[in-house]
Enzyme design. Structure first.
Site, PDB file in Angstrom:
ATOM      1  N   GLU A 101       0.862  -1.190   0.000  1.00  0.00           N
ATOM      2  CA  GLU A 101       0.000   0.000   0.000  1.00  0.00           C
ATOM      3  C   GLU A 101       0.890   1.228   0.000  1.00  0.00           C
ATOM      4  O   GLU A 101       1.718   1.403   0.895  1.00  0.00           O
ATOM      5  CB  GLU A 101      -0.947  -0.030   1.198  1.00  0.00           C
ATOM      6  CG  GLU A 101      -2.018  -1.093   1.039  1.00  0.00           C
ATOM      7  CD  GLU A 101      -2.721  -1.027  -0.312  1.00  0.00           C
ATOM      8  OE1 GLU A 101      -3.185   0.062  -0.700  1.00  0.00           O
ATOM      9  OE2 GLU A 101      -2.786  -2.053  -1.008  1.00  0.00           O
ATOM     10  N   CYS A 134      -1.789   9.402   3.697  1.00  0.00           N
ATOM     11  CA  CYS A 134      -1.783   8.991   2.293  1.00  0.00           C
ATOM     12  C   CYS A 134      -3.073   9.428   1.622  1.00  0.00           C
ATOM     13  O   CYS A 134      -3.126   9.649   0.422  1.00  0.00           O
ATOM     14  CB  CYS A 134      -1.638   7.479   2.206  1.00  0.00           C
ATOM     15  SG  CYS A 134      -2.892   6.615   3.148  1.00  0.00           S
TER      16      CYS A 134
HETATM   17  P1  NAD Z   1       8.722   4.896   3.539  1.00  0.00           P
HETATM   18  O1  NAD Z   1       8.434   4.229   2.251  1.00  0.00           O
HETATM   19  O2  NAD Z   1       9.868   5.812   3.608  1.00  0.00           O
HETATM   20  O3  NAD Z   1       8.964   3.788   4.686  1.00  0.00           O
HETATM   21  C1  NAD Z   1       7.997   2.795   4.962  1.00  0.00           C
HETATM   22  C2  NAD Z   1       8.685   1.620   5.643  1.00  0.00           C
HETATM   23  O4  NAD Z   1       9.569   0.995   4.699  1.00  0.00           O
HETATM   24  C3  NAD Z   1       9.558   2.024   6.830  1.00  0.00           C
HETATM   25  O5  NAD Z   1       9.409   1.072   7.860  1.00  0.00           O
HETATM   26  C4  NAD Z   1      10.947   1.989   6.240  1.00  0.00           C
HETATM   27  O6  NAD Z   1      11.957   1.776   7.197  1.00  0.00           O
HETATM   28  C5  NAD Z   1      10.844   0.815   5.290  1.00  0.00           C
HETATM   29  N1  NAD Z   1      11.843   0.765   4.215  1.00  0.00           N
HETATM   30  C6  NAD Z   1      12.500   1.791   3.641  1.00  0.00           C
HETATM   31  N2  NAD Z   1      13.320   1.340   2.672  1.00  0.00           N
HETATM   32  C7  NAD Z   1      13.173  -0.005   2.621  1.00  0.00           C
HETATM   33  C8  NAD Z   1      13.733  -1.040   1.816  1.00  0.00           C
HETATM   34  N3  NAD Z   1      14.603  -0.774   0.853  1.00  0.00           N
HETATM   35  N4  NAD Z   1      13.345  -2.307   2.037  1.00  0.00           N
HETATM   36  C9  NAD Z   1      12.448  -2.602   3.001  1.00  0.00           C
HETATM   37  N5  NAD Z   1      11.876  -1.663   3.796  1.00  0.00           N
HETATM   38  C10 NAD Z   1      12.230  -0.379   3.603  1.00  0.00           C
HETATM   39  O7  NAD Z   1       7.364   5.625   3.983  1.00  0.00           O
HETATM   40  P2  NAD Z   1       7.085   6.529   5.269  1.00  0.00           P
HETATM   41  O8  NAD Z   1       7.769   7.843   5.124  1.00  0.00           O
HETATM   42  O9  NAD Z   1       7.303   5.749   6.495  1.00  0.00           O
HETATM   43  O10 NAD Z   1       5.502   6.753   5.156  1.00  0.00           O
HETATM   44  C11 NAD Z   1       4.929   7.696   4.310  1.00  0.00           C
HETATM   45  C12 NAD Z   1       4.456   7.060   3.016  1.00  0.00           C
HETATM   46  O11 NAD Z   1       3.540   6.012   3.303  1.00  0.00           O
HETATM   47  C13 NAD Z   1       3.708   8.030   2.120  1.00  0.00           C
HETATM   48  O12 NAD Z   1       4.102   7.819   0.795  1.00  0.00           O
HETATM   49  C14 NAD Z   1       2.256   7.641   2.321  1.00  0.00           C
HETATM   50  O13 NAD Z   1       1.416   7.985   1.263  1.00  0.00           O
HETATM   51  C15 NAD Z   1       2.371   6.165   2.499  1.00  0.00           C
HETATM   52  N6  NAD Z   1       1.208   5.591   3.189  1.00  0.00           N
HETATM   53  C16 NAD Z   1       0.343   4.837   2.455  1.00  0.00           C
HETATM   54  C17 NAD Z   1      -0.790   4.315   3.069  1.00  0.00           C
HETATM   55  C18 NAD Z   1      -1.776   3.479   2.288  1.00  0.00           C
HETATM   56  O14 NAD Z   1      -2.606   2.828   2.897  1.00  0.00           O
HETATM   57  N7  NAD Z   1      -1.719   3.472   0.969  1.00  0.00           N
HETATM   58  C19 NAD Z   1      -1.023   4.562   4.424  1.00  0.00           C
HETATM   59  C20 NAD Z   1      -0.097   5.321   5.132  1.00  0.00           C
HETATM   60  C21 NAD Z   1       1.023   5.838   4.506  1.00  0.00           C
END
Ligand code: NAD
Length: 542
Positions: free
Chosen positions: A299, A333
């Site tokens: 997501e 999001c």
């Molecule tokens: P992010 O993508 O930076 O990080 C999300 C998670 O992924 C964190 O735990 C991070 O440590 C991990 N991560 C980062 N790089 C990785 C890799 N290479 N391999 C595995 N894991 C890795 O996102 P964020 O800043 O934590 O959250 C904000 C984002 O989340 C926004 O884009 C927002 O739109 C999205 N979001 C989406 C939903 C939805 O339901 N669609 C809900 C909430 C937030």
């Protein structure tokens, strides 16, 4: 509401039909005082160190993750271990060991664990709200919504698991007893974002385990404390060792190592588009010794639009756009980051929106200001860069700058930028902060075209009194969560199953009736019954 004890016999589970957790009314003096008391109590626990827990063993690492209060970056909220690449195999071994027994625990007992945890969180609601306020800067109502959604996920998925357990094949073939069983997948990686650090983190975790899977939970570095406290609560509720392995760590090293591990059966991820696509790619690479295709539940981000039509209730539209764009400082999001306004009401809408946004008070969420800081220095810089880009792409109506405070919090004024072209960067790229682009449309066809012109497809809304327009939006507005005459944030578990189209993800619909299927595989079993039939009577086909 009757509650089953964990590990009680299956037929003692009695749970009333699901209802969403009620929001706390903070205008009520008792609730206000309870929140203030919780904030004081939690303040006294800031800076504690938490373990990494693998197979029930608390481990320490030399390097730490320090979680800070974004409203006061000098204030440490929690000190966490930093799992390294080498911990991926250790956590996998523990999770696999636990899978052997946990996958055989009757679903009634697994559901009972979720119900018990829901009850415990309900009792400690203000405490969890306070942690969210300190760790990610949520005001009281936003924190309460996150805690309420966590309770809802526990209650909803517990019931859903019981429902799946009663599944039947649509047809009983003559002479056979036919069964469809939803069995667990194996060990999964759960990788949540920081912005709903309780609800999304807990929701993905419990959806996985209630189906009999075991997980490696890697919380966001910006919100590891709330995850550690949830993990501790699950242990108190009776979570067996190794079912959830709590491993705070950086995404690109530990997170990536877990995704790449050949025994990782599935990845439940919520976060940005870039990271989601990276996980999708890495999970698709089959490793030596891997005997299955990894499943990914991804997501991702959004660039969500609200259409404001000339025939709408303008008061409702202004209120809905302001709430959607600036609730939790645009760090959802689902947040509205583009409002597409019909040319005939464009100027008056802009004037009224500016008046509304001017009333948003910015300050420390502990004191319950409507708008708080953005999550981190990195986010602060990114949002300010986008504001600079926006100044070249449109006209700043309000905001457009950082706000200095003595506490050095990451505050940015709620910003509205008008006259933005549909293809402009601030109209296309996810900013994830308090920045709203206003786009002028000429006619409903053009408005719909603009709404659908991004690579995302998460949420959207339309304000209009025209039945024809509402019905066309229902058919043509291509988003996973569409709202007619209401804001585009605030999805409720069960009522608004949540997930997006296109680059917003795999449309997994969290909080919906199909969600748990993603954490299971269906096994069809046919048993011959009665007198053995002649061979030629047996079904032909696949
Ligand atoms: P992010 O993508 O930076 O990080 C999300 C998670 O992924 C964190 O735990 C991070 O440590 C991990 N991560 C980062 N790089 C990785 C890799 N290479 N391999 C595995 N894991 C890795 O996102 P964020 O800043 O934590 O959250 C904000 C984002 O989340 C926004 O884009 C927002 O739109 C999205 N979001 C989406 C939903 C939805 O339901 N669609 C809900 C909430 C937030």
């Amino acid at each position: 509401m009757a509650t089953a004890n964990l590990f009680s016999p299956p037929d003692t589970i009695v749970r009333a039909p699901f209802v969403n957790e009620a929001f706390v009314d903070f205008s009520n003096g008792d609730n206000r005082r309870a929140m203030e008391a919780a904030l004081t109590e939690v303040r006294n626990q800031l800076g504690l160190e938490y373990g990494m827990v693998i197979g029930g063993k608390r481990l320490r690492t030399e390097e730490k993750i320090i979680s800070k209060n974004p409203a006061r970056p000098d204030q440490v909220v929690g000190v966490h271990q930093r799992a390294g690449v080498e911990h991926a195999a250790v956590a996998m071994e523990a999770a696999q060991k636990a899978f052997a027994s946990w996958s055989r625990v009757p679903v009634q007992e697994r559901a009972a664990l979720l119900f018990k945890a829901a009850d415990m969180i309900r009792e400690r609601k203000f405490e969890f709200c306070a942690w969210l306020t300190y760790e990610v800067g949520k005001n009281w109502a936003e924190a309460d919504a996150d805690v309420g959604e966590t309770i809802d996920f526990l209650e909803f998925y517990g019931r859903e698991a019981l429902r799946l357990d009663r599944a039947e094949t649509p047809i009983q073939f003559p002479g056979e007893r036919n069964q469809l069983r939803y069995i667990p997948l194996g060990v999964g990686a759960v990788i949540p974002p920081w912005n709903f650090p309780f609800a999304i983190m807990a929701g993905m975790t419990v959806a996985a385990i209630v189906c009999g899977n075991t997980v490696i939970l890697k919380p966001s570095v910006d919100a590891s404390t709330i995850a550690a406290r949830f993990f501790n609560l699950m242990q108190e509720a009776g979570l067996p060792d190794g079912v959830v392995n709590f491993c705070p760590g950086e995404g690109p090293d530990f997170g990536a190592a877990v995704v790449a591990h050949p025994q990782t059966r599935f990845v439940a991820f919520t976060g940005s588009k870039a990271v989601g696509l990276e996980i999708h790619e890495q999970a698709a690479k089959t490793k030596p010794g891997q005997i299955f295709i990894k499943r990914t539940i991804l997501e991702m981000g959004g660039k969500d639009s609200i259409l404001v039509e000339s025939d709408c209730d303008l008061d409702a539209a202004v209120e809905g756009v302001a709430a959607s764009a600036f609730g939790f400082n645009g760090q959802k999001c689902s947040a509205c980051s583009r409002v597409i306004v019909d040319a005939s009401i464009y100027d008056s809408f802009c004037d009224r929106l500016v008046e509304r946004v001017r009333k948003i008070k910015v300050g420390d969420p502990v004191e319950n200001f409507a708008a708080g800081p953005v999550i981190s220095e990195k986010a602060y810089r990114r949002v300010l860069e986008y504001i600079e880009i926006g100044k070249g792409e449109g006209r700043v109506l309000i905001g457009g700058e950082a706000m200095e405070t003595e506490s050095n919090g990451y505050y940015i004024a709620p910003t509205v930028i008008a006259d933005v072209a549909p293809a402009a960067r601030i109209a296309q790229e996810e900013i994830f902060g308090p920045v709203l682009a206003v786009i002028k449309s000429k006619g409903f066809d053009e408005a719909l075209k603009i709404a659908n012109n991004t690579e995302y497809g998460l949420t959207g809304a339309i304000y209009s009194k025209s039945r024809t327009k509402l019905e066309r939006a229902r058919e043509e507005f291509h988003v996973g969560n569409l709202y007619l005459n209401r804001k585009c944030t605030g999805a409720m578990v069960g009522a608004h199953p949540f997930g997006g189209f296109n680059m917003s993800g795999t449309d997994s619909k969290a909080g919906g009736p199909d969600y748990l299927l993603l954490f299971t595989q269906a096994k069809s079993v046919a048993e011959k019954v009665g007198v053995a039939a002649e061979a030629e009577d047996e079904p032909m086909g696949i």
